[in-house]
Motif scaffolding. Structure first.
Motif, PDB file in Angstrom:
ATOM      1  N   PHE A 269      -9.213  -0.727  36.153  1.00 55.70           N
ATOM      2  CA  PHE A 269      -8.607  -2.045  36.320  1.00 55.70           C
ATOM      3  C   PHE A 269      -8.273  -2.616  34.948  1.00 55.70           C
ATOM      4  O   PHE A 269      -9.134  -2.724  34.085  1.00 55.70           O
ATOM      5  N   PRO A 270      -6.988  -2.968  34.741  1.00 55.16           N
ATOM      6  CA  PRO A 270      -5.899  -3.043  35.732  1.00 55.16           C
ATOM      7  C   PRO A 270      -4.901  -1.887  35.691  1.00 55.16           C
ATOM      8  O   PRO A 270      -4.001  -1.833  36.512  1.00 55.16           O
ATOM      9  N   LEU A 271      -5.021  -0.947  34.717  1.00 62.52           N
ATOM     10  CA  LEU A 271      -3.939   0.001  34.475  1.00 62.52           C
ATOM     11  C   LEU A 271      -3.929   1.196  35.413  1.00 62.52           C
ATOM     12  O   LEU A 271      -2.947   1.934  35.448  1.00 62.52           O
ATOM     13  N   GLY A 272      -5.022   1.426  36.170  1.00 62.81           N
ATOM     14  CA  GLY A 272      -4.948   2.357  37.290  1.00 62.81           C
ATOM     15  C   GLY A 272      -5.280   3.801  37.020  1.00 62.81           C
ATOM     16  O   GLY A 272      -5.174   4.623  37.932  1.00 62.81           O
ATOM     17  N   GLY A 273      -5.685   4.178  35.804  1.00 62.11           N
ATOM     18  CA  GLY A 273      -6.023   5.566  35.537  1.00 62.11           C
ATOM     19  C   GLY A 273      -7.235   6.021  36.331  1.00 62.11           C
ATOM     20  O   GLY A 273      -8.160   5.245  36.578  1.00 62.11           O
ATOM     21  N   ASP A 399       9.881   2.303  45.660  1.00 60.23           N
ATOM     22  CA  ASP A 399      11.310   2.520  45.939  1.00 60.23           C
ATOM     23  C   ASP A 399      12.145   1.319  45.520  1.00 60.23           C
ATOM     24  O   ASP A 399      13.244   1.478  44.959  1.00 60.23           O
ATOM     25  N   SER A 400      11.635   0.108  45.781  1.00 59.89           N
ATOM     26  CA  SER A 400      12.388  -1.105  45.448  1.00 59.89           C
ATOM     27  C   SER A 400      12.562  -1.247  43.940  1.00 59.89           C
ATOM     28  O   SER A 400      13.655  -1.587  43.454  1.00 59.89           O
ATOM     29  N   PHE A 401      11.515  -0.994  43.185  1.00 62.74           N
ATOM     30  CA  PHE A 401      11.628  -1.104  41.726  1.00 62.74           C
ATOM     31  C   PHE A 401      12.570  -0.043  41.174  1.00 62.74           C
ATOM     32  O   PHE A 401      13.381  -0.317  40.273  1.00 62.74           O
ATOM     33  N   ARG A 402      12.473   1.170  41.696  1.00 66.31           N
ATOM     34  CA  ARG A 402      13.356   2.231  41.203  1.00 66.31           C
ATOM     35  C   ARG A 402      14.815   1.926  41.519  1.00 66.31           C
ATOM     36  O   ARG A 402      15.712   2.166  40.703  1.00 66.31           O
ATOM     37  N   GLU A 403      15.051   1.389  42.709  1.00 67.27           N
ATOM     38  CA  GLU A 403      16.431   1.085  43.115  1.00 67.27           C
ATOM     39  C   GLU A 403      17.003  -0.098  42.354  1.00 67.27           C
ATOM     40  O   GLU A 403      18.164  -0.074  41.906  1.00 67.27           O
ATOM     41  N   LEU A 404      16.195  -1.155  42.182  1.00 64.44           N
ATOM     42  CA  LEU A 404      16.722  -2.412  41.653  1.00 64.44           C
ATOM     43  C   LEU A 404      16.571  -2.569  40.142  1.00 64.44           C
ATOM     44  O   LEU A 404      17.360  -3.276  39.514  1.00 64.44           O
ATOM     45  N   GLU A 410       8.537   0.191  33.618  1.00 60.54           N
ATOM     46  CA  GLU A 410       7.610   1.313  33.643  1.00 60.54           C
ATOM     47  C   GLU A 410       6.451   0.921  34.547  1.00 60.54           C
ATOM     48  O   GLU A 410       5.841  -0.137  34.358  1.00 60.54           O
ATOM     49  N   ILE A 411       6.156   1.758  35.527  1.00 60.99           N
ATOM     50  CA  ILE A 411       5.106   1.445  36.503  1.00 60.99           C
ATOM     51  C   ILE A 411       3.912   2.355  36.258  1.00 60.99           C
ATOM     52  O   ILE A 411       4.053   3.572  36.119  1.00 60.99           O
ATOM     53  N   VAL A 412       2.715   1.750  36.218  1.00 59.79           N
ATOM     54  CA  VAL A 412       1.489   2.523  36.030  1.00 59.79           C
ATOM     55  C   VAL A 412       0.460   2.079  37.061  1.00 59.79           C
ATOM     56  O   VAL A 412       0.537   0.977  37.606  1.00 59.79           O
ATOM     57  N   VAL A 421       0.738  -2.027  37.922  1.00 62.54           N
ATOM     58  CA  VAL A 421       1.185  -2.773  36.747  1.00 62.54           C
ATOM     59  C   VAL A 421       2.620  -2.371  36.453  1.00 62.54           C
ATOM     60  O   VAL A 421       2.949  -1.174  36.412  1.00 62.54           O
ATOM     61  N   VAL A 422       3.465  -3.367  36.257  1.00 61.34           N
ATOM     62  CA  VAL A 422       4.879  -3.141  35.990  1.00 61.34           C
ATOM     63  C   VAL A 422       5.198  -3.706  34.601  1.00 61.34           C
ATOM     64  O   VAL A 422       5.108  -4.919  34.372  1.00 61.34           O
TER      65      VAL A 422
END
Length: 490
Positions: A269-273, A399-404, A410-412, A421-422
């Motif tokens: 938390f929060p970076l998700g590794g 999908d929404s972040f990649r499309e828009l 960068e998403i982690v 985290v974006v």
């Protein structure tokens, strides 16, 4: 009813003066109902005739009025305007602006940001990407309500008595059985301590292990409330870098004076590794050599999406150096306020004593209902369904972040848990406040990752939860966020 028998003389006169004083001081507000003559006579040990005589004098002098069939009430207007009641407990002297407090309280007040006290959720947000909040609307309320009703009907005298500091024994057994199967935790029911949420577990650990000036290794970034608990206890915090695999164990400080390392290995938390096995074993070697403790916060390990979950560090521990913390808030509903702590046997008595001194024990009735919820299979069934729903929501978010927004972000941390985290590439951290404000004006709730850092990052990073939103709300919310980002600098 606390009414003074004022002065000397006949009882009815003393009672009259006491009631009149209470009315003048505002303890009985204008228009409020006075206690019945029977109950007041019983409480004060007086005859009812004495009370009736005192009430009659209050009515005669305009302090009270009788309402047929309803009782006696304080008059809306007192006979002497100069005797208007002052607020009960009104101060004659302003309180000190900066009263003398304990060193612990001073450290709490010095925390930045100060822990929220009754902060209400933001109003008017159509899409709130608040992290750490499960989909409470999808919790099986009917099942829970049925269990509550059944327990209430069958309630025994033992439920109403004080309980064990360690917790309700069947619940401890149910949790020990669950974490053995689901997380590979090696524990007996006697090692489980039921707490009022993982936050209390952290506070208990701090009280157990930390003296002022004690050195504590903590992930950088880390869960803000954990960092604040240790800082409030007087710890000297030693930030350890985090990469895509979690805490960099090779950077842990060495020395016998390091009391503990706080880690979130299943979903940093929060970076998700997710901490790999090699690092987990290295962390245990560090604890054994340093004589320190590993505090493993397994806050949302139920939710994983790629591959199989890695077993808890506690299950790999052969020297009794790991204290394991679990929460139910991220799975069931936050207001339940029940979590658990699993500790090596030698420190269980000390933790139980600290828990007793803090609040004696967690509420027994809720523990009984939760034990039924787990042992009858409802808990794991709910987890499976929630994991499937969260997987679909995670996919919609990605999908929404990649499309828009594509390469602009960068998403982690997306492979587990209920948040991600974006990072907004090329957007300096100085834009964060403006971005959050503009989003809120459009009905969008977004949150900065910066408070979880001791040294804030240079780039704008958003900490976004998705469990409490539908797939459509996620898509619409990300589309709105993309529009808000386009307005920055304009």
């Amino acid at each position: 009813m606390l009414v003074r028998l004022d002065g000397n003389g006949r009882l009815n006169q003393r009672l009259y003066r006491g009631l009149r004083a209470a009315i003048r001081e505002g303890r009985f507000a204008p228009g409020s109902r006075l206690p019945s003559t029977r109950s007041l006579a019983r409480d004060l040990g007086l005859s009812r005739n004495v009370v009736l005589t005192a009430f009659a004098q209050l009515v005669d002098e305009g302090y009270a009025e009788g309402r047929g069939g309803s009782g006696t009430f304080v008059s809306s207007t007192l006979p002497d305007p100069l005797l208007a009641p002052s607020p009960y407990g009104a101060r004659t002297k302003a309180p000190e602006a900066h009263p003398r407090l304990s060193a612990h309280a001073d450290r709490v007040l010095a925390l930045a940001p100060l822990p929220a006290v009754g902060r209400p959720p933001r109003a008017g947000l159509r899409y709130d990407f608040r992290y750490g909040v499960p989909a409470v609307a999808e919790f099986p309320q009917q099942i829970w309500s049925r269990l509550v009703a059944r327990r209430a009907r069958r309630m025994s005298i033992n439920t109403l008595r004080y309980g064990r500091a360690l917790g309700f024994s069947p619940l401890c057994e149910a949790i020990a059985d669950y974490v053995r199967r689901a997380r590979g935790v090696a524990a007996t029911a006697e090692q489980v301590i039921i707490v009022n949420g993982s936050q209390q577990a952290l506070d208990l650990v701090a009280r157990l292990l930390i003296d002022r000036g004690a050195r504590v290794a903590i992930e950088e970034p880390a869960y803000l409330s954990a960092r604040q608990v240790f800082a409030a206890a007087g710890a000297s915090l030693l930030p350890v870098p985090v990469d895509e695999h979690g805490i960099d164990v090779s950077q842990l400080p060495h020395g016998k004076d390091v009391r503990l390392a706080y880690v979130t290995p299943s979903h940093q938390f929060p970076l998700g590794g997710v901490l790999p096995l090699g690092r987990r074993l290295e962390l245990l070697r560090w604890a054994d050599e340093a004589g320190g403790w590993v505090v493993e916060d397994d806050y949302d390990s139920e939710f994983w999406y790629d591959g199989r979950p890695v077993e808890a560090i506690q299950g790999l521990d052969s020297t009794g150096r790991v204290i394991y913390i679990g929460t139910l808030s991220k799975v069931l509903f936050p207001s339940l306020r029940l979590g658990y702590l699993i500790a090596p046997e030698p420190i269980v008595p000390a933790l139980a004593a600290l828990k007793f001194l803090m609040d004696r024990h967690a509420p027994t009735f809720e523990q009984e209902v939760l034990a039924d919820f787990i042992t009858e299979g409802h808990f794991e069934r709910h987890v499976r369904r929630a994991r499937a729903r969260n997987a679909s929501r995670r996919a919609a978010m990605l999908d929404s972040f990649r499309e828009l927004l594509g390469d602009r972000v960068e998403i982690v941390g997306e492979n587990a848990g209920i948040h991600m985290v974006v990072w907004l590439r090329g957007t300096p951290a100085a834009c964060m406040h403006d971005l959050i404000a503009r989003a809120a004006d459009r009905g969008l709730g977004i949150y900065s990752v910066a408070p979880h850092y001791l040294e804030p990052p240079a780039t704008t990073g958003l900490l976004l939860g998705y469990a409490c939103l539908t797939e459509r709300e996620i898509r619409d919310g990300v589309r709105l966020l993309a529009e808000v980002i386009e307005t920055l600098g304009k």
